[in-house]
Design an enzyme around this catalytic site. Structure first.
Site, mmCIF file in Angstrom:
data_model
loop_
_atom_site.group_PDB
_atom_site.id
_atom_site.type_symbol
_atom_site.label_atom_id
_atom_site.label_comp_id
_atom_site.label_asym_id
_atom_site.label_seq_id
_atom_site.Cartn_x
_atom_site.Cartn_y
_atom_site.Cartn_z
ATOM 1 N N ASP A 26 45.716 48.724 28.996
ATOM 2 C CA ASP A 26 45.890 47.734 30.048
ATOM 3 C C ASP A 26 47.140 46.906 29.719
ATOM 4 O OD1 ASP A 26 45.081 45.950 32.249
ATOM 5 O OD2 ASP A 26 44.560 44.550 30.642
ATOM 6 N N ASP A 73 48.164 43.253 31.485
ATOM 7 C CA ASP A 73 47.965 41.798 31.500
ATOM 8 C C ASP A 73 46.773 41.401 30.640
ATOM 9 O OD1 ASP A 73 50.029 40.860 33.397
ATOM 10 O OD2 ASP A 73 48.972 42.144 34.805
ATOM 11 N N THR A 92 47.331 49.998 34.539
ATOM 12 C CA THR A 92 47.369 48.606 34.955
ATOM 13 C C THR A 92 47.064 48.432 36.431
ATOM 14 O OG1 THR A 92 48.806 46.642 35.148
ATOM 15 C CG2 THR A 92 49.882 48.792 35.272
ATOM 16 N N SER A 93 46.485 47.276 36.768
ATOM 17 C CA SER A 93 46.240 46.934 38.167
ATOM 18 C C SER A 93 47.493 46.392 38.838
ATOM 19 C CB SER A 93 45.102 45.913 38.273
ATOM 20 O OG SER A 93 43.874 46.502 37.901
ATOM 21 N N LYS A 95 40.121 48.830 39.324
ATOM 22 C CA LYS A 95 39.139 48.517 38.302
ATOM 23 C C LYS A 95 38.155 47.509 38.898
ATOM 24 C CE LYS A 95 42.654 48.892 34.642
ATOM 25 N NZ LYS A 95 43.438 48.137 33.623
ATOM 26 N N ASP A 102 41.192 43.605 28.220
ATOM 27 C CA ASP A 102 40.854 42.201 27.977
ATOM 28 C C ASP A 102 39.820 41.657 28.950
ATOM 29 O OD1 ASP A 102 42.608 40.057 30.066
ATOM 30 O OD2 ASP A 102 42.824 42.232 30.192
#
Length: 222
Positions: free
Chosen positions: A16, A18, A111-112, A143, A168
């Site tokens: 991931d 962020d 990643t989003s 996600k 996270d």
């Protein structure tokens, strides 16, 4: 509380961005507080659910009766705001050395963020961008859906069960587990969501590789 030293083995790492590699909390909070104010929502409540998801998915959770087309339109605005605002974007502690250490190992970014935001934030944090990456444009579901992690594993040619994900957030950890992966939880948010290993940051991990391609991750926290 510090994690008990532990070890995981894998053949690939899925990362991931962020909160895991890049600390972008200051930007996220600014942008989402403005959005919450525009919607008449409590900003503190909004900030409890934003991490890990794509923006439109967060909006759908917070405004369940709003047409999804409006969420996607708002999400486009949000992405532009976040991409333009890099004030306070810094690497998570240990991330530069971690990215250097895995440069020759199988890994992917999942990643989003969309490609533009990912490039902006990784660049602002001074981090190397993985060649293999799955960004928002490449998935149909956010996600905690496992699609992104499954796609990352497929692009690396590694069975999901042989991957370790670094996350996270609650949504991210749920996504990785749904993909059948073990999880290293990074940072304070992750501790509550039962990752296989939890570390405060990336300074407390060591990775070694054997000639047969086995990667061994060991925590150094005591």
């Amino acid at each position: 509380m510090a994690a008990t030293p532990a070890t995981l083995t894998a053949r690939a790492l899925l990362l991931d961005m962020d909160g895991t590699l890049v600390d972008s909390d200051a930007v996220v909070e600014r942008c989402w507080r403005r959005w919450a104010d525009r919607q008449g929502l409590d900003a503190d409540a909004v900030l409890k659910v934003v991490h890990g998801r794509q923006g439109y998915a967060t909006m759908a959770v917070l405004l369940p009766d709003r047409p999804m087309a409006e969420n996607h339109a708002d999400n486009a605005v949000m992405l532009a705001e976040e991409t333009a605002d890099l004030d306070g974007v810094v690497p998570v502690a240990g991330a530069p050395a971690f990215m250097d250490a895995i440069a020759g190992l199988p890994h992917a970014l999942v990643t989003s963020a969309d490609e533009a935001l990912a490039q902006a934030r990784m660049g602002a944090a001074g981090l190397r961008m993985p060649v293999t990456r799955v960004t928002a444009e490449q998935v149909g579901a956010s996600k905690p859906d496992p699609e992104g992690f499954l796609k990352g594993a497929a692009e690396l040619g590694v069975d999901p069960a042989e991957c370790v994900a670094f996350e996270d957030s609650e949504a991210g950890i749920q996504a990785a587990k749904a993909a059948g992966m073990r999880v290293v939880g990074v940072g304070p948010r992750a501790a509550a969501f039962t990752p296989d290993i939890h570390v405060q940051d990336l300074t407390s991990l060591r990775i070694t590789a054997t000639p047969d391609g086995t990667l061994t991750l060991t925590t150094t926290q005591v």
